[in-house]
Scaffold this motif. Structure first.
Motif, PDB file in Angstrom:
ATOM      1  N   PRO A  61      47.862  18.776  22.245  1.00  0.00           N
ATOM      2  CA  PRO A  61      46.147  18.670  22.038  1.00  0.00           C
ATOM      3  C   PRO A  61      45.318  17.975  22.989  1.00  0.00           C
ATOM      4  O   PRO A  61      44.291  18.533  23.229  1.00  0.00           O
ATOM      5  N   PHE A  62      45.776  16.901  23.594  1.00  0.00           N
ATOM      6  CA  PHE A  62      45.073  16.059  24.368  1.00  0.00           C
ATOM      7  C   PHE A  62      45.067  16.778  25.876  1.00  0.00           C
ATOM      8  O   PHE A  62      43.793  16.750  26.452  1.00  0.00           O
ATOM      9  N   PHE A  63      45.959  17.258  26.261  1.00  0.00           N
ATOM     10  CA  PHE A  63      46.136  17.864  27.493  1.00  0.00           C
ATOM     11  C   PHE A  63      45.062  19.145  27.362  1.00  0.00           C
ATOM     12  O   PHE A  63      44.469  19.436  28.518  1.00  0.00           O
ATOM     13  N   ASP A  64      45.316  19.867  26.354  1.00  0.00           N
ATOM     14  CA  ASP A  64      44.476  21.087  26.150  1.00  0.00           C
ATOM     15  C   ASP A  64      42.832  20.852  26.077  1.00  0.00           C
ATOM     16  O   ASP A  64      41.979  21.420  26.820  1.00  0.00           O
ATOM     17  N   GLU A  65      42.408  19.786  25.589  1.00  0.00           N
ATOM     18  CA  GLU A  65      41.080  19.285  25.237  1.00  0.00           C
ATOM     19  C   GLU A  65      40.456  18.943  26.766  1.00  0.00           C
ATOM     20  O   GLU A  65      39.085  18.817  26.973  1.00  0.00           O
ATOM     21  N   VAL A  66      41.312  18.138  27.537  1.00  0.00           N
ATOM     22  CA  VAL A  66      40.974  17.607  28.662  1.00  0.00           C
ATOM     23  C   VAL A  66      40.435  18.966  29.693  1.00  0.00           C
ATOM     24  O   VAL A  66      39.336  19.134  29.993  1.00  0.00           O
ATOM     25  N   PHE A  67      41.372  19.880  29.687  1.00  0.00           N
ATOM     26  CA  PHE A  67      41.013  21.107  30.396  1.00  0.00           C
ATOM     27  C   PHE A  67      39.834  22.102  29.837  1.00  0.00           C
ATOM     28  O   PHE A  67      39.262  22.790  30.327  1.00  0.00           O
ATOM     29  N   ARG A  68      39.850  22.087  28.525  1.00  0.00           N
ATOM     30  CA  ARG A  68      38.822  22.732  27.775  1.00  0.00           C
ATOM     31  C   ARG A  68      37.337  22.205  28.100  1.00  0.00           C
ATOM     32  O   ARG A  68      36.631  22.873  28.378  1.00  0.00           O
ATOM     33  N   GLN A  69      37.321  20.796  28.243  1.00  0.00           N
ATOM     34  CA  GLN A  69      36.027  20.227  28.840  1.00  0.00           C
ATOM     35  C   GLN A  69      35.785  20.736  30.188  1.00  0.00           C
ATOM     36  O   GLN A  69      34.623  20.438  30.588  1.00  0.00           O
ATOM     37  N   CYS A  70      36.920  21.028  30.931  1.00  0.00           N
ATOM     38  CA  CYS A  70      36.772  21.286  32.475  1.00  0.00           C
ATOM     39  C   CYS A  70      36.693  22.762  32.426  1.00  0.00           C
ATOM     40  O   CYS A  70      36.795  23.374  33.825  1.00  0.00           O
ATOM     41  N   GLY A 109      40.387  17.772  36.129  1.00  0.00           N
ATOM     42  CA  GLY A 109      41.022  17.112  34.860  1.00  0.00           C
ATOM     43  C   GLY A 109      42.524  16.837  35.137  1.00  0.00           C
ATOM     44  O   GLY A 109      43.170  16.281  34.173  1.00  0.00           O
ATOM     45  N   GLU A 110      42.812  17.167  36.318  1.00  0.00           N
ATOM     46  CA  GLU A 110      44.638  16.768  36.444  1.00  0.00           C
ATOM     47  C   GLU A 110      44.875  15.589  36.278  1.00  0.00           C
ATOM     48  O   GLU A 110      45.807  15.237  35.430  1.00  0.00           O
ATOM     49  N   ARG A 111      44.154  14.322  36.757  1.00  0.00           N
ATOM     50  CA  ARG A 111      44.969  12.935  36.503  1.00  0.00           C
ATOM     51  C   ARG A 111      44.717  12.467  35.180  1.00  0.00           C
ATOM     52  O   ARG A 111      45.652  11.778  34.524  1.00  0.00           O
ATOM     53  N   VAL A 112      43.437  12.737  34.653  1.00  0.00           N
ATOM     54  CA  VAL A 112      43.410  12.565  33.048  1.00  0.00           C
ATOM     55  C   VAL A 112      44.397  12.959  32.175  1.00  0.00           C
ATOM     56  O   VAL A 112      45.260  12.404  31.410  1.00  0.00           O
ATOM     57  N   ALA A 113      44.501  14.485  32.400  1.00  0.00           N
ATOM     58  CA  ALA A 113      45.551  15.104  31.321  1.00  0.00           C
ATOM     59  C   ALA A 113      46.936  14.627  31.691  1.00  0.00           C
ATOM     60  O   ALA A 113      47.773  14.383  30.789  1.00  0.00           O
ATOM     61  N   LEU A 114      47.193  14.536  32.912  1.00  0.00           N
ATOM     62  CA  LEU A 114      48.781  13.854  33.372  1.00  0.00           C
ATOM     63  C   LEU A 114      48.937  12.622  32.650  1.00  0.00           C
ATOM     64  O   LEU A 114      49.980  12.231  32.187  1.00  0.00           O
ATOM     65  N   ASN A 115      48.010  11.676  32.964  1.00  0.00           N
ATOM     66  CA  ASN A 115      48.302  10.411  32.664  1.00  0.00           C
ATOM     67  C   ASN A 115      48.408  10.265  30.783  1.00  0.00           C
ATOM     68  O   ASN A 115      49.281   9.643  30.588  1.00  0.00           O
ATOM     69  N   THR A 116      47.736  10.975  30.246  1.00  0.00           N
ATOM     70  CA  THR A 116      47.649  10.988  28.859  1.00  0.00           C
ATOM     71  C   THR A 116      48.897  11.736  28.222  1.00  0.00           C
ATOM     72  O   THR A 116      49.752  11.073  27.401  1.00  0.00           O
ATOM     73  N   LEU A 117      49.374  12.878  29.097  1.00  0.00           N
ATOM     74  CA  LEU A 117      50.634  13.573  28.588  1.00  0.00           C
ATOM     75  C   LEU A 117      51.811  12.748  28.825  1.00  0.00           C
ATOM     76  O   LEU A 117      52.728  12.599  28.106  1.00  0.00           O
ATOM     77  N   SER A 118      51.691  12.051  30.187  1.00  0.00           N
ATOM     78  CA  SER A 118      52.881  11.157  30.273  1.00  0.00           C
ATOM     79  C   SER A 118      53.204  10.001  29.446  1.00  0.00           C
ATOM     80  O   SER A 118      54.193   9.668  29.094  1.00  0.00           O
ATOM     81  N   ARG A 119      52.116   9.387  29.093  1.00  0.00           N
ATOM     82  CA  ARG A 119      52.237   8.142  28.222  1.00  0.00           C
ATOM     83  C   ARG A 119      52.453   8.641  26.700  1.00  0.00           C
ATOM     84  O   ARG A 119      53.306   8.240  26.204  1.00  0.00           O
ATOM     85  N   CYS A 120      52.099   9.941  26.259  1.00  0.00           N
ATOM     86  CA  CYS A 120      52.172  10.345  24.990  1.00  0.00           C
ATOM     87  C   CYS A 120      53.699  10.752  24.922  1.00  0.00           C
ATOM     88  O   CYS A 120      54.430  10.410  24.002  1.00  0.00           O
ATOM     89  N   ALA A 121      54.072  11.346  25.809  1.00  0.00           N
ATOM     90  CA  ALA A 121      55.532  11.879  26.073  1.00  0.00           C
ATOM     91  C   ALA A 121      56.618  10.686  25.968  1.00  0.00           C
ATOM     92  O   ALA A 121      57.644  10.580  25.526  1.00  0.00           O
ATOM     93  N   GLY A 122      55.950   9.462  26.706  1.00  0.00           N
ATOM     94  CA  GLY A 122      56.986   8.627  26.762  1.00  0.00           C
ATOM     95  C   GLY A 122      57.308   7.599  25.582  1.00  0.00           C
ATOM     96  O   GLY A 122      58.273   7.418  25.283  1.00  0.00           O
ATOM     97  N   ILE A 123      56.233   7.752  24.721  1.00  0.00           N
ATOM     98  CA  ILE A 123      56.336   7.006  23.554  1.00  0.00           C
ATOM     99  C   ILE A 123      57.029   8.026  22.541  1.00  0.00           C
ATOM    100  O   ILE A 123      58.022   7.366  21.674  1.00  0.00           O
ATOM    101  N   ALA A 124      56.631   9.143  22.653  1.00  0.00           N
ATOM    102  CA  ALA A 124      57.414  10.116  21.474  1.00  0.00           C
ATOM    103  C   ALA A 124      59.027   9.904  21.855  1.00  0.00           C
ATOM    104  O   ALA A 124      59.805  10.011  21.056  1.00  0.00           O
ATOM    105  N   THR A 125      59.410   9.860  23.200  1.00  0.00           N
ATOM    106  CA  THR A 125      60.744   9.875  23.722  1.00  0.00           C
ATOM    107  C   THR A 125      61.536   8.679  23.363  1.00  0.00           C
ATOM    108  O   THR A 125      62.392   8.671  22.806  1.00  0.00           O
ATOM    109  N   SER A 126      60.717   7.453  23.583  1.00  0.00           N
ATOM    110  CA  SER A 126      61.179   6.188  23.059  1.00  0.00           C
ATOM    111  C   SER A 126      61.624   6.204  21.636  1.00  0.00           C
ATOM    112  O   SER A 126      62.523   5.574  20.920  1.00  0.00           O
TER     113      SER A 126
END
Length: 299
Positions: A61-70, A109-126
């Protein structure tokens, strides 16, 4: 877009105001001129999102919204909550999504979306790793994250815990009354702290009390606490205390026992016991590795 899955439904938990956080992230990243955007222009292009390290996909959802706003559109090829294993692919990366839009906007939107996705996925993985380890150890109770989250990024981190399979515990100070040592010391006693909390919280909110001993737990239960947290007990000590508390109060008061304090993937299994209802930890979201993603414009 791919078909909805139970994991994706967590996106429906997000409050109406959450998109303003994404707006602030983008504003922080581009506070004035976008010089790189001037270089590439606005011709329509497509870009591919790749996963380059193993983990759980989380944060759509966060990745989607970054690019929707872009003013870009995202088409996902993998569902939220799916394990990613790039080593299974000959290229050592997995095609996760396709993003379409003006070239400038894709890079905006690239870096904002990637940073958010990477952090979110890292927590979900842990989170998934710890939950799986505890289930393998025979624990069928609640595994919960804590409120030791990053200011301004709590929503993403709590969302990631849910995708990973943990309980989000209290999301903020308004979600549940938790009386810790400072609350008790300030009020004078556990009993007085619980009474005061109940007057303000009414029947709708649970009250949890952090205790350092079995005697304090008895006082909290007698005062009407809904949840008692055995904080920083040893694995052996918590098993004994939990058993005796449940036996002593059986048929008299209903309460949940939570264990917290220093739990992690290495030692959590030693705290598993049938009398323990909740295991909570900050190890699933503090200092965890990110999952590596990249976004490459197709050419």
């Amino acid at each position: 877009m791919s078909e909805s899955t139970p994991q994706e439904s967590f996106g429906h938990l997000l409050p109406p105001s959450w998109t303003t956080q994404v707006t602030s992230w983008l504003a922080e990243d581009t506070p004035s001129f976008d010089y790189g955007g001037y270089v590439v222009g606005a011709a329509p292009r497509t870009a591919t999102l790749y996963a380059k390290s193993p983990g759980i996909l989380a944060g759509r959802p966060f990745f989607d919204e970054v690019f929707r706003q872009c003013s870009c559109t995202v088409t996902w090829h993998i569902d939220e909550g799916t394990p990613l294993d790039p080593s299974s692919d000959p290229t050592n990366k997995i095609r996760v999504a396709t993003v379409e839009g003006p070239t400038r906007n894709l890079l905006l939107g690239e870096r904002v979306a990637l940073n958010t996705l990477s952090r979110c996925a890292g927590i979900a993985t842990s989170t998934r790793r710890l939950v799986s380890a505890l289930r393998a150890a025979g624990y069928d109770g609640i595994v919960a994250g804590t409120r030791k989250t990053t200011p301004g990024f709590r929503l993403v981190e709590k969302y990631a815990m849910l995708v990973g399979g943990a309980d989000s515990h209290r999301v903020d100070l308004s979600a549940m009354v938790m009386l810790k040592d400072n609350h008790v010391w300030s009020r004078g006693s556990i009993t007085e702290a619980v009474r005061s909390a109940r007057r303000a919280a009414g029947f709708a909110l649970k009250i949890e009390v952090e205790v350092q001993s079995e005697e304090e737990a008895d006082e909290a239960i007698a005062a009407g606490a809904d949840v008692v947290m055995l904080d920083n007990f040893t694995p052996e000590g918590v098993q004994v205390a939990a058993r005796r508390l449940k036996e002593r109060w059986a048929g008299k008061r209903h309460f949940l026992l939570e264990v917290s304090g220093g739990l992690n993937i290495e030692n959590a299994a030693s705290y598993v016991g049938r009398d323990i209802d909740i295991l909570s930890t900050s190890s699933i979201h503090q200092g965890v590795p990110h999952v590596d993603f990249s976004l490459k414009i197709d050419h």
